[in-house]
Design a protein around this motif. Structure first.
Motif, PDB file in Angstrom:
ATOM      1  N   ALA A 105     -38.917 -16.204 -44.337  1.00  0.00           N
ATOM      2  CA  ALA A 105     -37.650 -17.010 -43.558  1.00  0.00           C
ATOM      3  C   ALA A 105     -37.549 -18.288 -42.532  1.00  0.00           C
ATOM      4  O   ALA A 105     -36.949 -19.614 -42.739  1.00  0.00           O
ATOM      5  CB  ALA A 105     -36.496 -15.876 -43.834  1.00  0.00           C
ATOM      6  N   HIS A 106     -38.490 -17.472 -41.414  1.00  0.00           N
ATOM      7  CA  HIS A 106     -38.646 -18.058 -40.348  1.00  0.00           C
ATOM      8  C   HIS A 106     -39.574 -19.420 -40.299  1.00  0.00           C
ATOM      9  O   HIS A 106     -39.245 -20.910 -40.066  1.00  0.00           O
ATOM     10  CB  HIS A 106     -39.136 -17.226 -39.524  1.00  0.00           C
ATOM     11  CG  HIS A 106     -38.490 -16.104 -38.900  1.00  0.00           C
ATOM     12  ND1 HIS A 106     -39.149 -15.266 -38.326  1.00  0.00           N
ATOM     13  CD2 HIS A 106     -36.894 -15.636 -39.207  1.00  0.00           C
ATOM     14  CE1 HIS A 106     -37.957 -14.099 -38.264  1.00  0.00           C
ATOM     15  NE2 HIS A 106     -36.979 -14.543 -39.185  1.00  0.00           N
ATOM     16  N   TYR A 107     -40.367 -19.147 -41.575  1.00  0.00           N
ATOM     17  CA  TYR A 107     -41.491 -20.680 -41.349  1.00  0.00           C
ATOM     18  C   TYR A 107     -40.678 -21.150 -41.938  1.00  0.00           C
ATOM     19  O   TYR A 107     -40.887 -22.703 -42.775  1.00  0.00           O
ATOM     20  CB  TYR A 107     -42.728 -20.461 -42.860  1.00  0.00           C
ATOM     21  CG  TYR A 107     -43.693 -19.283 -42.005  1.00  0.00           C
ATOM     22  CD1 TYR A 107     -44.555 -20.427 -40.329  1.00  0.00           C
ATOM     23  CD2 TYR A 107     -43.708 -18.059 -41.821  1.00  0.00           C
ATOM     24  CE1 TYR A 107     -45.279 -19.196 -39.471  1.00  0.00           C
ATOM     25  CE2 TYR A 107     -45.016 -17.227 -41.031  1.00  0.00           C
ATOM     26  CZ  TYR A 107     -45.763 -18.340 -39.968  1.00  0.00           C
ATOM     27  OH  TYR A 107     -46.648 -17.727 -39.001  1.00  0.00           O
ATOM     28  N   SER A 134     -39.073 -30.237 -40.966  1.00  0.00           N
ATOM     29  CA  SER A 134     -40.483 -30.778 -41.006  1.00  0.00           C
ATOM     30  C   SER A 134     -40.220 -31.810 -41.861  1.00  0.00           C
ATOM     31  O   SER A 134     -40.213 -32.857 -41.920  1.00  0.00           O
ATOM     32  CB  SER A 134     -42.077 -29.959 -41.612  1.00  0.00           C
ATOM     33  OG  SER A 134     -42.230 -29.154 -40.491  1.00  0.00           O
ATOM     34  N   LEU A 135     -39.192 -31.246 -43.128  1.00  0.00           N
ATOM     35  CA  LEU A 135     -39.314 -32.358 -44.250  1.00  0.00           C
ATOM     36  C   LEU A 135     -38.453 -33.485 -43.331  1.00  0.00           C
ATOM     37  O   LEU A 135     -38.167 -34.497 -44.183  1.00  0.00           O
ATOM     38  CB  LEU A 135     -38.199 -31.194 -45.598  1.00  0.00           C
ATOM     39  CG  LEU A 135     -39.101 -30.548 -46.229  1.00  0.00           C
ATOM     40  CD1 LEU A 135     -38.825 -29.133 -47.268  1.00  0.00           C
ATOM     41  CD2 LEU A 135     -40.332 -32.064 -46.822  1.00  0.00           C
ATOM     42  N   VAL A 136     -36.819 -32.925 -43.199  1.00  0.00           N
ATOM     43  CA  VAL A 136     -36.289 -33.597 -42.152  1.00  0.00           C
ATOM     44  C   VAL A 136     -36.506 -34.152 -41.423  1.00  0.00           C
ATOM     45  O   VAL A 136     -36.561 -35.126 -40.933  1.00  0.00           O
ATOM     46  CB  VAL A 136     -35.017 -32.462 -41.698  1.00  0.00           C
ATOM     47  CG1 VAL A 136     -34.364 -33.403 -40.702  1.00  0.00           C
ATOM     48  CG2 VAL A 136     -33.603 -32.646 -41.909  1.00  0.00           C
ATOM     49  N   LEU A 157     -47.220 -30.387 -39.736  1.00  0.00           N
ATOM     50  CA  LEU A 157     -46.804 -29.543 -39.625  1.00  0.00           C
ATOM     51  C   LEU A 157     -46.878 -28.629 -41.115  1.00  0.00           C
ATOM     52  O   LEU A 157     -46.671 -27.795 -41.183  1.00  0.00           O
ATOM     53  CB  LEU A 157     -45.771 -29.079 -38.307  1.00  0.00           C
ATOM     54  CG  LEU A 157     -45.320 -29.122 -37.664  1.00  0.00           C
ATOM     55  CD1 LEU A 157     -44.319 -29.932 -36.118  1.00  0.00           C
ATOM     56  CD2 LEU A 157     -46.078 -27.931 -36.715  1.00  0.00           C
ATOM     57  N   MET A 158     -46.630 -29.037 -42.015  1.00  0.00           N
ATOM     58  CA  MET A 158     -45.988 -28.959 -43.272  1.00  0.00           C
ATOM     59  C   MET A 158     -47.524 -28.164 -43.766  1.00  0.00           C
ATOM     60  O   MET A 158     -46.783 -26.692 -44.455  1.00  0.00           O
ATOM     61  CB  MET A 158     -45.407 -30.387 -43.845  1.00  0.00           C
ATOM     62  CG  MET A 158     -43.835 -30.403 -44.124  1.00  0.00           C
ATOM     63  SD  MET A 158     -43.102 -31.210 -45.122  1.00  0.00           S
ATOM     64  CE  MET A 158     -43.725 -33.021 -44.587  1.00  0.00           C
ATOM     65  N   ILE A 159     -48.559 -28.810 -43.438  1.00  0.00           N
ATOM     66  CA  ILE A 159     -49.851 -28.170 -44.293  1.00  0.00           C
ATOM     67  C   ILE A 159     -50.449 -26.704 -43.707  1.00  0.00           C
ATOM     68  O   ILE A 159     -50.035 -26.483 -43.588  1.00  0.00           O
ATOM     69  CB  ILE A 159     -51.044 -29.308 -44.175  1.00  0.00           C
ATOM     70  CG1 ILE A 159     -50.403 -30.413 -44.632  1.00  0.00           C
ATOM     71  CG2 ILE A 159     -51.862 -28.485 -44.459  1.00  0.00           C
ATOM     72  CD1 ILE A 159     -51.117 -31.569 -44.875  1.00  0.00           C
ATOM     73  N   VAL A 197     -38.223 -26.984 -36.094  1.00  0.00           N
ATOM     74  CA  VAL A 197     -40.165 -26.404 -36.596  1.00  0.00           C
ATOM     75  C   VAL A 197     -39.865 -25.423 -35.723  1.00  0.00           C
ATOM     76  O   VAL A 197     -40.422 -24.174 -35.723  1.00  0.00           O
ATOM     77  CB  VAL A 197     -40.903 -27.591 -36.350  1.00  0.00           C
ATOM     78  CG1 VAL A 197     -42.105 -26.957 -36.649  1.00  0.00           C
ATOM     79  CG2 VAL A 197     -40.526 -28.182 -37.558  1.00  0.00           C
ATOM     80  N   GLY A 198     -39.452 -26.034 -34.077  1.00  0.00           N
ATOM     81  CA  GLY A 198     -39.733 -25.231 -33.146  1.00  0.00           C
ATOM     82  C   GLY A 198     -39.029 -23.688 -33.303  1.00  0.00           C
ATOM     83  O   GLY A 198     -39.301 -22.676 -32.917  1.00  0.00           O
ATOM     84  N   LEU A 199     -37.566 -24.082 -33.528  1.00  0.00           N
ATOM     85  CA  LEU A 199     -37.015 -22.644 -33.720  1.00  0.00           C
ATOM     86  C   LEU A 199     -37.655 -21.357 -35.273  1.00  0.00           C
ATOM     87  O   LEU A 199     -37.692 -20.636 -34.833  1.00  0.00           O
ATOM     88  CB  LEU A 199     -35.705 -23.269 -34.414  1.00  0.00           C
ATOM     89  CG  LEU A 199     -34.443 -22.412 -34.635  1.00  0.00           C
ATOM     90  CD1 LEU A 199     -33.876 -21.315 -33.430  1.00  0.00           C
ATOM     91  CD2 LEU A 199     -33.317 -22.706 -35.599  1.00  0.00           C
TER      92      LEU A 199
END
Length: 184
Positions: free
Chosen positions: A65-67, A74-76, A116-118, A50-52
């Motif tokens: 694409a970065h998102y 976030s899913l992992v 984070l996903m939201i 996520v930070g990446l």
């Protein structure tokens, strides 16, 4: 133009928070001696992904694409934290590690990944305008450097804990450090 500055600021803030959370987990590991289990390491890996995604936005400009990288991370992380929650959901199970405000860190992790996903979904709603990176100030540069530093520290720590093999389910020591101590 105003929205892109706000989005850039939100990406910086998100990366700073992720860096702080990774740093807090790392400090807990070193100071309190609570080595992360394999599921905890997967949650950290998800948070690093996520930070990446946010780091890529700050370095190369805002891109969907970065998102996407951040969303997959976030899913992992959410899957790993939910798995850990389900492992400790039985009545009488004390859970793994201590609790903060009544919830274990893996429960907070799940809540954080959902948030984070939201948040990423909301950021994806902004129309893509100028995707060039903004000029970075010292705070943004320090945030990016801090994130890279804490990622490298976690990588070294994980190698010391697990080596190049599968991590133990309930780690009690650093495998590579123990091997070095036994040689000398």
């Amino acid at each position: 133009m105003y929205l892109s500055r706000v989005t850039y600021l939100l990406n910086t803030l998100a990366l700073a928070i992720i860096t702080a959370v990774l740093g807090g987990a790392f400090i807990e590991q070193l100071v309190m001696g609570e080595l992360p289990c394999p599921l905890c390491l997967l949650q950290r890996a998800g948070l690093i992904a996520v930070g990446l995604g946010f780091l890529l936005n700050l370095r190369f400009g805002i891109q969907p694409a970065h998102y996407g990288v951040a969303l997959l991370g976030s899913l992992v992380g959410a899957a790993a934290s939910m798995r850990q929650i389900l492992l400790h959901i039985a009545p009488g199970d004390p859970g793994y590690s201590g609790a903060v405000f009544g919830l274990h860190l893996y429960s907070w992790s799940f809540v954080s990944f959902v948030c984070l996903m939201i948040g990423i979904g909301i950021l994806l709603l902004e129309p893509v305008g100028n995707t060039r990176p903004q000029s970075r100030g010292r705070i943004v540069a320090l945030t990016m450097l801090g994130f890279v530093a804490i990622v490298l520290a976690n990588l070294v720590s994980t190698l010391l804990e697990c080596g190049l093999t599968q991590c133990p389910d309930d780690p009690v020591s650093y495998m590579w450090l123990d091997a070095l101590k036994s040689r000398f």
